[in-house]
Write a protein that holds these residues in place. Structure first.
Motif, mmCIF file in Angstrom:
data_model
loop_
_atom_site.group_PDB
_atom_site.id
_atom_site.type_symbol
_atom_site.label_atom_id
_atom_site.label_comp_id
_atom_site.label_asym_id
_atom_site.label_seq_id
_atom_site.Cartn_x
_atom_site.Cartn_y
_atom_site.Cartn_z
ATOM 1 N N SER A 118 -8.972 -14.230 5.297
ATOM 2 C CA SER A 118 -8.298 -15.341 5.966
ATOM 3 C C SER A 118 -8.201 -15.196 7.429
ATOM 4 N N MET A 119 -8.681 -14.057 8.010
ATOM 5 C CA MET A 119 -8.549 -13.747 9.513
ATOM 6 C C MET A 119 -9.951 -13.795 10.091
ATOM 7 N N PRO A 120 -10.193 -14.770 11.008
ATOM 8 C CA PRO A 120 -11.436 -14.754 11.240
ATOM 9 C C PRO A 120 -11.764 -13.568 12.389
ATOM 10 N N GLY A 121 -13.001 -12.951 12.310
ATOM 11 C CA GLY A 121 -13.267 -11.813 13.207
ATOM 12 C C GLY A 121 -13.043 -10.426 12.354
ATOM 13 N N PHE A 122 -12.916 -10.243 11.129
ATOM 14 C CA PHE A 122 -12.559 -9.172 10.427
ATOM 15 C C PHE A 122 -13.520 -9.037 9.279
ATOM 16 N N SER A 123 -13.959 -7.897 9.121
ATOM 17 C CA SER A 123 -14.941 -7.560 8.044
ATOM 18 C C SER A 123 -14.683 -6.239 7.237
ATOM 19 N N ILE A 124 -14.403 -6.445 5.933
ATOM 20 C CA ILE A 124 -14.062 -5.187 5.198
ATOM 21 C C ILE A 124 -15.452 -4.500 4.800
ATOM 22 N N VAL A 125 -15.316 -2.970 5.613
ATOM 23 C CA VAL A 125 -16.689 -2.382 5.430
ATOM 24 C C VAL A 125 -16.372 -1.324 4.054
ATOM 25 N N GLY A 126 -15.013 -1.081 3.825
ATOM 26 C CA GLY A 126 -14.883 -0.116 2.593
ATOM 27 C C GLY A 126 -13.500 -0.053 2.050
#
Length: 124
Positions: free
Chosen positions: A24-32
């Motif tokens: 729900s937070m723009p600009g964040f990506s879960i990578v692991g």
């Protein structure tokens, strides 16, 4: 370019809750993701995420031990500890081990946003 995040918790449902908050937070990506401290250290070395959310109580290696090892590898590591109510002494130990801040479980999405923005220096 989005901020990269690694979510570390031994409970899959808690990892999913945290991933939902970042979704729900723009600009964040879960990578692991990791489910214990040993896995967290190995994945940190491979992924070098901008931010790590780390449970304190986990099997094999605690979040405090993992935070200490990660910050020994990378002094710039940004780790936010996630603790249950009543673990205040462990939170202080985690801060001493290199964590930048903490979130108390159960958490509200707004609190996670606030702590993440503070740790990353994002002006809201």
């Amino acid at each position: 370019m989005p901020y990269t995040v690694m979510v570390v918790d031994d409970a899959a449902f808690m990892r999913n809750m945290i991933k939902d908050v970042f979704g729900s937070m723009p600009g964040f990506s879960i990578v692991g993701e990791a489910s214990n401290g040993v896995e967290a250290i190995e994945k940190y070395k491979a992924l070098h995420p901008d931010l790590v959310t780390m449970d304190i109580v986990m099997p094999l290696k605690s979040g405090i031990e993992a935070a200490r090892e990660i910050t020994n590898i990378d002094r710039g590591a940004r780790i936010i500890m996630c603790s249950a109510l009543g673990q205040e002494s462990l939170v202080m130990e985690a801060i001493d081990a290199g964590a930048r801040d903490f979130i108390v479980k159960p958490f509200k999405a707004e609190k996670v946003h606030e702590v993440v923005n503070r740790v990353l220096g994002i002006k809201g």
